[in-house]
Write an enzyme that holds these catalytic residues in place. Structure first.
Site, PDB file in Angstrom:
ATOM      1  CB  ALA A   1       8.006  -2.161 -25.430  1.00 29.48           C
TER       2      ALA A   1
ATOM      3  CB  THR B   1      13.174  -2.767 -38.015  1.00 32.05           C
ATOM      4  OG1 THR B   1      12.802  -2.605 -39.376  1.00 32.05           O
ATOM      5  CG2 THR B   1      13.525  -1.379 -37.479  1.00 32.05           C
ATOM      6  CG  ASP B   2      14.243  -4.695 -42.989  1.00 39.24           C
ATOM      7  OD1 ASP B   2      13.416  -3.957 -42.403  1.00 39.24           O
ATOM      8  OD2 ASP B   2      13.928  -5.434 -43.940  1.00 39.24           O
ATOM      9  CD  GLU B   3      10.600  -0.296 -41.731  1.00 42.21           C
ATOM     10  OE1 GLU B   3      10.360   0.905 -41.683  1.00 42.21           O
ATOM     11  OE2 GLU B   3       9.724  -1.174 -41.645  1.00 42.21           O
TER      12      GLU B   3
ATOM     13  CE1 TYR C   1       9.467   1.077 -35.757  1.00 44.71           C
ATOM     14  CE2 TYR C   1       9.964   0.699 -38.086  1.00 44.71           C
ATOM     15  CZ  TYR C   1       9.833   0.216 -36.789  1.00 44.71           C
ATOM     16  OH  TYR C   1      10.079  -1.107 -36.527  1.00 44.71           O
ATOM     17  CB  SER C   2      13.656   3.598 -39.823  1.00 40.09           C
ATOM     18  OG  SER C   2      13.584   4.732 -40.648  1.00 40.09           O
ATOM     19  CB  ALA C   3      15.129   8.371 -37.296  1.00 42.42           C
TER      20      ALA C   3
ATOM     21  CE  LYS D   1      12.985  -0.987 -33.265  1.00 44.52           C
ATOM     22  NZ  LYS D   1      12.490  -1.662 -32.036  1.00 44.52           N
TER      23      LYS D   1
ATOM     24  CG  ASN E   1       8.182  -5.535 -44.006  1.00 44.88           C
ATOM     25  OD1 ASN E   1       9.292  -5.068 -44.247  1.00 44.88           O
ATOM     26  ND2 ASN E   1       7.103  -4.774 -43.963  1.00 44.88           N
TER      27      ASN E   1
ATOM     28  CG  ASN F   1       4.273  -3.008 -51.031  1.00 49.10           C
ATOM     29  OD1 ASN F   1       4.814  -3.899 -50.371  1.00 49.10           O
ATOM     30  ND2 ASN F   1       4.527  -1.725 -50.841  1.00 49.10           N
TER      31      ASN F   1
ATOM     32  CG  ASP G   1       4.345   6.423 -52.525  1.00 45.59           C
ATOM     33  OD1 ASP G   1       4.112   5.563 -51.638  1.00 45.59           O
ATOM     34  OD2 ASP G   1       5.320   6.353 -53.300  1.00 45.59           O
TER      35      ASP G   1
HETATM   36  P1  NAD Z   1       3.287  -3.888 -32.278  1.00 46.30           P
HETATM   37  O1  NAD Z   1       3.005  -2.449 -32.573  1.00 46.30           O
HETATM   38  O2  NAD Z   1       2.328  -4.935 -32.731  1.00 46.30           O
HETATM   39  O3  NAD Z   1       3.483  -4.090 -30.699  1.00 46.30           O
HETATM   40  C1  NAD Z   1       4.163  -3.177 -29.900  1.00 46.30           C
HETATM   41  C2  NAD Z   1       3.822  -3.473 -28.440  1.00 46.30           C
HETATM   42  O4  NAD Z   1       4.577  -2.553 -27.620  1.00 46.30           O
HETATM   43  C3  NAD Z   1       2.348  -3.261 -28.103  1.00 46.30           C
HETATM   44  O5  NAD Z   1       1.886  -4.314 -27.283  1.00 46.30           O
HETATM   45  C4  NAD Z   1       2.336  -1.944 -27.341  1.00 46.30           C
HETATM   46  O6  NAD Z   1       1.286  -1.849 -26.376  1.00 46.30           O
HETATM   47  C5  NAD Z   1       3.702  -2.000 -26.657  1.00 46.30           C
HETATM   48  N1  NAD Z   1       4.185  -0.660 -26.297  1.00 46.30           N
HETATM   49  C6  NAD Z   1       4.204   0.454 -27.077  1.00 46.30           C
HETATM   50  N2  NAD Z   1       4.702   1.495 -26.369  1.00 46.30           N
HETATM   51  C7  NAD Z   1       5.041   1.010 -25.147  1.00 46.30           C
HETATM   52  C8  NAD Z   1       5.626   1.589 -23.986  1.00 46.30           C
HETATM   53  N3  NAD Z   1       5.949   2.892 -23.938  1.00 46.30           N
HETATM   54  N4  NAD Z   1       5.839   0.797 -22.907  1.00 46.30           N
HETATM   55  C9  NAD Z   1       5.505  -0.519 -22.942  1.00 46.30           C
HETATM   56  N5  NAD Z   1       4.926  -1.110 -23.994  1.00 46.30           N
HETATM   57  C10 NAD Z   1       4.710  -0.350 -25.092  1.00 46.30           C
HETATM   58  O7  NAD Z   1       4.726  -4.134 -32.881  1.00 46.30           O
HETATM   59  P2  NAD Z   1       5.379  -5.463 -33.511  1.00 46.30           P
HETATM   60  O8  NAD Z   1       5.099  -5.486 -34.959  1.00 46.30           O
HETATM   61  O9  NAD Z   1       5.011  -6.632 -32.666  1.00 46.30           O
HETATM   62  O10 NAD Z   1       6.921  -5.116 -33.340  1.00 46.30           O
HETATM   63  C11 NAD Z   1       7.607  -5.481 -32.140  1.00 46.30           C
HETATM   64  C12 NAD Z   1       9.054  -5.045 -32.253  1.00 46.30           C
HETATM   65  O11 NAD Z   1       9.656  -5.669 -33.392  1.00 46.30           O
HETATM   66  C13 NAD Z   1       9.233  -3.534 -32.462  1.00 46.30           C
HETATM   67  O12 NAD Z   1      10.330  -3.127 -31.683  1.00 46.30           O
HETATM   68  C14 NAD Z   1       9.534  -3.394 -33.945  1.00 46.30           C
HETATM   69  O13 NAD Z   1      10.369  -2.279 -34.184  1.00 46.30           O
HETATM   70  C15 NAD Z   1      10.255  -4.699 -34.230  1.00 46.30           C
HETATM   71  N6  NAD Z   1      10.117  -5.202 -35.616  1.00 46.30           N
HETATM   72  C16 NAD Z   1       8.889  -5.358 -36.186  1.00 46.30           C
HETATM   73  C17 NAD Z   1       8.802  -5.883 -37.490  1.00 46.30           C
HETATM   74  C18 NAD Z   1       7.454  -6.099 -38.140  1.00 46.30           C
HETATM   75  O14 NAD Z   1       7.418  -6.464 -39.325  1.00 46.30           O
HETATM   76  N7  NAD Z   1       6.328  -5.958 -37.453  1.00 46.30           N
HETATM   77  C19 NAD Z   1       9.955  -6.228 -38.184  1.00 46.30           C
HETATM   78  C20 NAD Z   1      11.196  -6.060 -37.571  1.00 46.30           C
HETATM   79  C21 NAD Z   1      11.262  -5.548 -36.268  1.00 46.30           C
HETATM   80  P1  TYD Z   2       3.709  -1.849 -43.486  1.00 45.83           P
HETATM   81  O1  TYD Z   2       2.971  -3.108 -43.215  1.00 45.83           O
HETATM   82  O2  TYD Z   2       3.195  -0.570 -42.892  1.00 45.83           O
HETATM   83  O3  TYD Z   2       5.228  -2.107 -43.094  1.00 45.83           O
HETATM   84  P2  TYD Z   2       6.566  -1.203 -43.341  1.00 45.83           P
HETATM   85  O4  TYD Z   2       6.155   0.169 -43.719  1.00 45.83           O
HETATM   86  O5  TYD Z   2       7.197  -1.228 -41.995  1.00 45.83           O
HETATM   87  O6  TYD Z   2       7.345  -1.915 -44.411  1.00 45.83           O
HETATM   88  O7  TYD Z   2       3.780  -1.642 -45.060  1.00 45.83           O
HETATM   89  C1  TYD Z   2       4.372  -2.616 -45.911  1.00 45.83           C
HETATM   90  C2  TYD Z   2       4.418  -2.021 -47.297  1.00 45.83           C
HETATM   91  O8  TYD Z   2       3.085  -1.869 -47.785  1.00 45.83           O
HETATM   92  C3  TYD Z   2       5.031  -0.631 -47.349  1.00 45.83           C
HETATM   93  O9  TYD Z   2       5.769  -0.509 -48.559  1.00 45.83           O
HETATM   94  C4  TYD Z   2       3.848   0.304 -47.373  1.00 45.83           C
HETATM   95  C5  TYD Z   2       2.782  -0.503 -48.108  1.00 45.83           C
HETATM   96  N1  TYD Z   2       1.393  -0.260 -47.714  1.00 45.83           N
HETATM   97  C6  TYD Z   2       0.426   0.013 -48.689  1.00 45.83           C
HETATM   98  O10 TYD Z   2       0.721   0.077 -49.893  1.00 45.83           O
HETATM   99  N2  TYD Z   2      -0.854   0.205 -48.275  1.00 45.83           N
HETATM  100  C7  TYD Z   2      -1.227   0.158 -46.961  1.00 45.83           C
HETATM  101  O11 TYD Z   2      -2.424   0.387 -46.643  1.00 45.83           O
HETATM  102  C8  TYD Z   2      -0.234  -0.119 -45.984  1.00 45.83           C
HETATM  103  C9  TYD Z   2      -0.592  -0.187 -44.520  1.00 45.83           C
HETATM  104  C10 TYD Z   2       1.069  -0.343 -46.405  1.00 45.83           C
END
Ligand code: NAD
Ligand code: TYD
Length: 360
Positions: A85, A136-138, A161-163, A165, A190, A260, A290
């Site tokens: 979450a 996350t790697d971020e 966000y990354s701060a 996390k 990602n 990208n 950007d």
């Molecule tokens: P997402 O935004 O798709 O899902 C987040 C979920 O958390 C949603 O279902 C939302 O309703 C729930 N949520 C948000 N706030 C909440 C709260 N206060 N209480 C309970 N539930 C809450 O995100 P995701 O892409 O599935 O990412 C999931 C996890 O993985 C995150 O912690 C993210 O930092 C981490 N992560 C994501 C990626 C990626 O590429 N998407 C990569 C590495 C790590």
């Molecule tokens: P995103 O899917 O938001 O993941 P993250 O920022 O966590 O890496 O974005 C992936 C990359 O794509 C990021 O460098 C930002 C870029 N991006 C675009 O160029 N256009 C877009 O509309 C979005 C959503 C992201």
């Protein structure tokens, strides 16, 4: 039966993980808590095979709500927690950082306290008990053209966000060092795959291209991301949940680095071929302003999880991307219910409320 608490299980990675867990762990009961923010969608957990649906329960709970979380722990006594979450979108964190701190930091602290209280770690912990922080790697910041993040790379987050996390990751390790809580932290690159909210790059581009709408590429589009199919991430998380040493950190990454702009062009070409529509064309690409503070490059060294737990990515990028494109084409109703906002009504209209303390 082991009970696994999954937070954020109605989101992208969380829902893929719930499916993976139910399928691969027939002895597991899965309790999902999720606040159902804009990113949570119960449709992501629908249509499970009947033998699996019976082992899943859902509770609409905010992870930052300590009494509600305590109630979940006392009712279900989970021995592992897989914590997804979070507020997860960098662009939103730039406009609204507060909610990122509340959910990602305070929410993590509330869960850690609930684990401490429930697991009585002062008596020594049991095998199989773990709080798994999905990170996350971020948190490592940004790279130049060379090098990759290892688990020893100093944390240097650059977006709200990354701060948030990174703060949560540090809190998790602090609870391990201070209270002996059995924890593990994973830091993944990602992800892409089914059920990803269409504000993130890949589903956004697929949806817009299918509708012949502009494809917004931030800046010069030469930022590099390291892509991993969500199924590979879920396999890695399950290995860590079951076998990690308490207090360990694992990087997870696909080793598929791509700019990208290159990825968007690849997506357009593949989509055009799959839907046989010549209007799906690179001419839809628009370079737009950007993202402020945009991280230039992420790349992961995942050798620790390979050496210690035997994990390797199994989904080749070309295959994973084509499957993902086909999934979104076959699920345009899912995509459009998000765009129209209709998916937000699903819980109120269709779901029997199982929230703790309420009828269920
Ligand atoms: P997402 O935004 O798709 O899902 C987040 C979920 O958390 C949603 O279902 C939302 O309703 C729930 N949520 C948000 N706030 C909440 C709260 N206060 N209480 C309970 N539930 C809450 O995100 P995701 O892409 O599935 O990412 C999931 C996890 O993985 C995150 O912690 C993210 O930092 C981490 N992560 C994501 C990626 C990626 O590429 N998407 C990569 C590495 C790590
Ligand atoms: P995103 O899917 O938001 O993941 P993250 O920022 O966590 O890496 O974005 C992936 C990359 O794509 C990021 O460098 C930002 C870029 N991006 C675009 O160029 N256009 C877009 O509309 C979005 C959503 C992201």
């Amino acid at each position: 039966m082991t009970t696994v608490l999954v937070t954020g299980g109605a989101g992208f990675i969380g829902s893929n993980y719930v499916r993976h867990l139910l399928e691969t762990e027939p002895g597991a009961k899965v309790v999902v808590i999720d606040k159902l923010t804009y990113a949570g969608n119960l449709a992501n957990l629908r249509d499970l095979p009947s033998g699996q649906a019976g082992r899943l329960s859902f509770h609409k709970v905010d992870v930052a709500d300590a009494p509600a979380v305590a109630e979940v722990f006392s009712r279900f006594q989970p021995r592992s927690v897989v914590h997804f979450a979070a507020e997860s979108h960098v662009d939103r964190s730039i406009h609204e950082p507060q909610v990122f701190l509340k959910t990602n930091v305070v929410g993590t602290q509330v869960l850690l306290d609930a684990c401490r209280e429930s697991w009585k770690v002062s008596d020594g912990w049991q095998e199989g008990t773990v709080f798994l922080q999905v990170s996350t790697d971020e948190v490592y910041g940004t790279l130049g053209p060379e090098g990759r993040f290892t688990e020893d790379t100093p944390l240097a987050p650059r977006s709200p966000y990354s701060a948030s996390k990174a703060a949560a990751d540090m809190l998790v390790m602090a609870y391990h060092n201070t209270y002996g809580l059995p924890v593990a932290v994973t830091r993944c690159s990602n992800n892409y795959g089914p059920y990803q909210f269409p504000e993130k790059l890949i589903p956004l581009m697929i949806r817009n291209a299918l509708n012949h709408e502009p494809l917004p590429v931030y800046g010069d589009g030469r930022q590099v991301r390291d892509w991993l199919h969500v199924e590979d991430h879920c396999r890695a998380l399950e290995l860590v949940r079951r076998r990690a040493r308490p207090g360990s950190v694992y990087n997870i990454g696909g080793g598929t680095e791509m700019e990208n702009i290159e990825l968007v062009k690849l997506l357009v070409a593949k989509l055009r071929e799959v839907v046989a529509d010549t209007a799906v064309d690179e001419g839809l690409i628009r370079h737009v302003t950007d993202r402020p503070g945009h991280d230039r490059r992420y790349a992961i060294d995942a050798s620790r999880i390979g050496d210690e737990l035997g994990w390797r990515p199994q989904v080749a990028f070309a295959d994973g991307l084509e499957r993902t494109i086909r999934w979104y084409i076959e699920h345009t109703d899912w995509l459009e219910s998000i765009i129209s906002g209709e998916y937000m009504d699903f819980y109120e209209k269709n779901y029997r409320d199982l929230a703790p303390g309420r009828a269920g």
